[in-house]
Scaffold this motif. Sequence first.
Motif, mmCIF file in Angstrom:
data_model
loop_
_atom_site.group_PDB
_atom_site.id
_atom_site.type_symbol
_atom_site.label_atom_id
_atom_site.label_comp_id
_atom_site.label_asym_id
_atom_site.label_seq_id
_atom_site.Cartn_x
_atom_site.Cartn_y
_atom_site.Cartn_z
ATOM 1 N N GLY A 25 4.362 -30.498 25.444
ATOM 2 C CA GLY A 25 2.952 -30.873 25.509
ATOM 3 C C GLY A 25 2.634 -31.622 26.787
ATOM 4 O O GLY A 25 2.827 -31.122 27.893
ATOM 5 N N ASN A 27 3.952 -34.816 27.149
ATOM 6 C CA ASN A 27 4.897 -35.937 27.164
ATOM 7 C C ASN A 27 5.572 -36.127 28.518
ATOM 8 O O ASN A 27 6.286 -37.108 28.732
ATOM 9 C CB ASN A 27 5.954 -35.756 26.071
ATOM 10 C CG ASN A 27 5.438 -36.171 24.705
ATOM 11 O OD1 ASN A 27 4.348 -36.735 24.594
ATOM 12 N ND2 ASN A 27 6.210 -35.901 23.661
ATOM 13 N N TYR A 187 -1.864 -37.139 13.453
ATOM 14 C CA TYR A 187 -0.854 -37.539 14.432
ATOM 15 C C TYR A 187 -0.510 -39.036 14.305
ATOM 16 O O TYR A 187 -1.227 -39.862 14.854
ATOM 17 C CB TYR A 187 -1.359 -37.246 15.847
ATOM 18 C CG TYR A 187 -1.890 -35.846 16.010
ATOM 19 C CD1 TYR A 187 -1.056 -34.798 16.391
ATOM 20 C CD2 TYR A 187 -3.223 -35.553 15.759
ATOM 21 C CE1 TYR A 187 -1.542 -33.513 16.530
ATOM 22 C CE2 TYR A 187 -3.715 -34.270 15.884
ATOM 23 C CZ TYR A 187 -2.862 -33.258 16.273
ATOM 24 O OH TYR A 187 -3.344 -31.965 16.407
ATOM 25 N N HIS A 216 3.872 -32.401 12.834
ATOM 26 C CA HIS A 216 3.528 -33.676 13.442
ATOM 27 C C HIS A 216 4.096 -34.827 12.615
ATOM 28 O O HIS A 216 3.661 -35.965 12.758
ATOM 29 C CB HIS A 216 2.009 -33.805 13.578
ATOM 30 C CG HIS A 216 1.397 -32.746 14.421
ATOM 31 N ND1 HIS A 216 0.317 -31.990 14.032
ATOM 32 C CD2 HIS A 216 1.743 -32.287 15.652
ATOM 33 C CE1 HIS A 216 0.010 -31.119 14.984
ATOM 34 N NE2 HIS A 216 0.860 -31.278 15.977
ATOM 35 N N HIS A 237 7.283 -31.808 18.451
ATOM 36 C CA HIS A 237 7.065 -32.510 19.717
ATOM 37 C C HIS A 237 8.369 -33.150 20.179
ATOM 38 O O HIS A 237 9.196 -33.568 19.367
ATOM 39 C CB HIS A 237 5.976 -33.560 19.554
ATOM 40 C CG HIS A 237 4.604 -32.985 19.503
ATOM 41 N ND1 HIS A 237 3.693 -33.146 20.513
ATOM 42 C CD2 HIS A 237 3.978 -32.220 18.564
ATOM 43 C CE1 HIS A 237 2.563 -32.526 20.207
ATOM 44 N NE2 HIS A 237 2.716 -31.958 19.027
ATOM 45 N N THR A 247 0.148 -41.013 22.859
ATOM 46 C CA THR A 247 0.051 -40.927 21.400
ATOM 47 C C THR A 247 1.102 -40.033 20.757
ATOM 48 O O THR A 247 1.407 -40.201 19.580
ATOM 49 C CB THR A 247 -1.349 -40.415 21.005
ATOM 50 O OG1 THR A 247 -1.591 -39.163 21.675
ATOM 51 C CG2 THR A 247 -2.432 -41.405 21.402
ATOM 52 N N ASP A 248 1.649 -39.066 21.499
ATOM 53 C CA ASP A 248 2.574 -38.105 20.897
ATOM 54 C C ASP A 248 4.012 -38.604 20.817
ATOM 55 O O ASP A 248 4.802 -38.092 20.015
ATOM 56 C CB ASP A 248 2.553 -36.785 21.674
ATOM 57 C CG ASP A 248 1.265 -36.012 21.467
ATOM 58 O OD1 ASP A 248 0.441 -36.450 20.638
ATOM 59 O OD2 ASP A 248 1.071 -34.986 22.139
ATOM 60 N N SER A 252 7.495 -37.770 18.145
ATOM 61 C CA SER A 252 8.294 -36.714 18.789
ATOM 62 C C SER A 252 9.776 -36.915 18.500
ATOM 63 O O SER A 252 10.227 -38.035 18.237
ATOM 64 C CB SER A 252 8.055 -36.732 20.301
ATOM 65 O OG SER A 252 6.714 -36.433 20.617
#
Length: 350
Positions: A25, A27, A187, A216, A237, A247-248, A252
């Motif tokens: 993504g 990241n 998320y 997620h 992720h 935010t991810d 992950s």
Amino acid sequence: MTREIIFNNTLVNDASKCFVIAEIGNNHQGSLENAKKLIVAAQKSGASAVKFQKRNNKEIFTNEMFTSSYVGPQSFATTYGEHRDKLELSDDDFNKLFDFSKKQGITFFATPFDLRSADFLNDLGVPCFKVASGDLTNIPLIEKIAKFNKPMIISTGASNFWEVENTVKRATELNSQIVLMQCTSIYPAKPATINLNVIRTYRKKFSNIVIGYSGHDAGITIPVAAYALGARFIEKHFTLDRTQKGTDHQFSLTPELMKYLVDELESVRLSLGDGNKVLLSEEKLARYKMGKKIVAKRKIIEGTYISLEDLEFKSPGDGIPPNQLESVLGKKITREYVKEETLELKDLED
């Protein structure tokens, strides 16, 4: 029809290994070097592919949204549009990462969020595409991607079944190479929101489409359960550090967790078997040691008609098993038996 797909020369079906996608993504945080490190780590962790995201932010956001305030601990700029731009890789970066992934021996593809990005990725030569949940109803984008005639993954978060069914119908009219992913667009997503049984619903409704799970959630238990329910693509992720800004990162998988997931998915695949119940050669010792046989409970004299009171059931299991008791009861014994001696059918007659 057969439920299978060839994804960049890899056959994926119900009997195959799980196709595991490391969703990088954004990241990488807009850094080419970070992106390369993530690709290397994903390949070493056993992932089948790495996936990126491609946007032209001025095209996908209204001016009002692009210029809206975005201030907080996860923000890379003061407005939302600038924040998103900070996380984008350049076209040149994508060219370099596409070639870099080839050298690393891992499939590279991406999610286009707009028509121009879709054309760019197709011209780049990516072997497959992903449609984000937010674009499930974006039929112009889906039809453009479908016309490339390459495998396409469609994620189904934040939607209802009618929307999924309509999109699948529109996409498959142009391209039969579809993977449909159950997804929850939260998320991170808590277990109670995951609804893995949708995988069963999709498998029943779309009998010739490979089903997957885009997760997620923060761990590996739910993806493993998804595989057991019939998901053959798993997307998670991926990060090098869960504490990084963004935010991810928090939900992950790290390289260690990704490797653990890949290993566990393969263990599940092997453990599912073919569904035929048979006595395995490796089980015969356990059956001998723990199984029971029919033995004499006491001394039985020749000519006795065998009753249940004459018998016991003891290990090892190297004689007549108790489930053949009816072949023993009421029969006349033709020789004398001592206590705990194993009964044999040849010594019995009607």
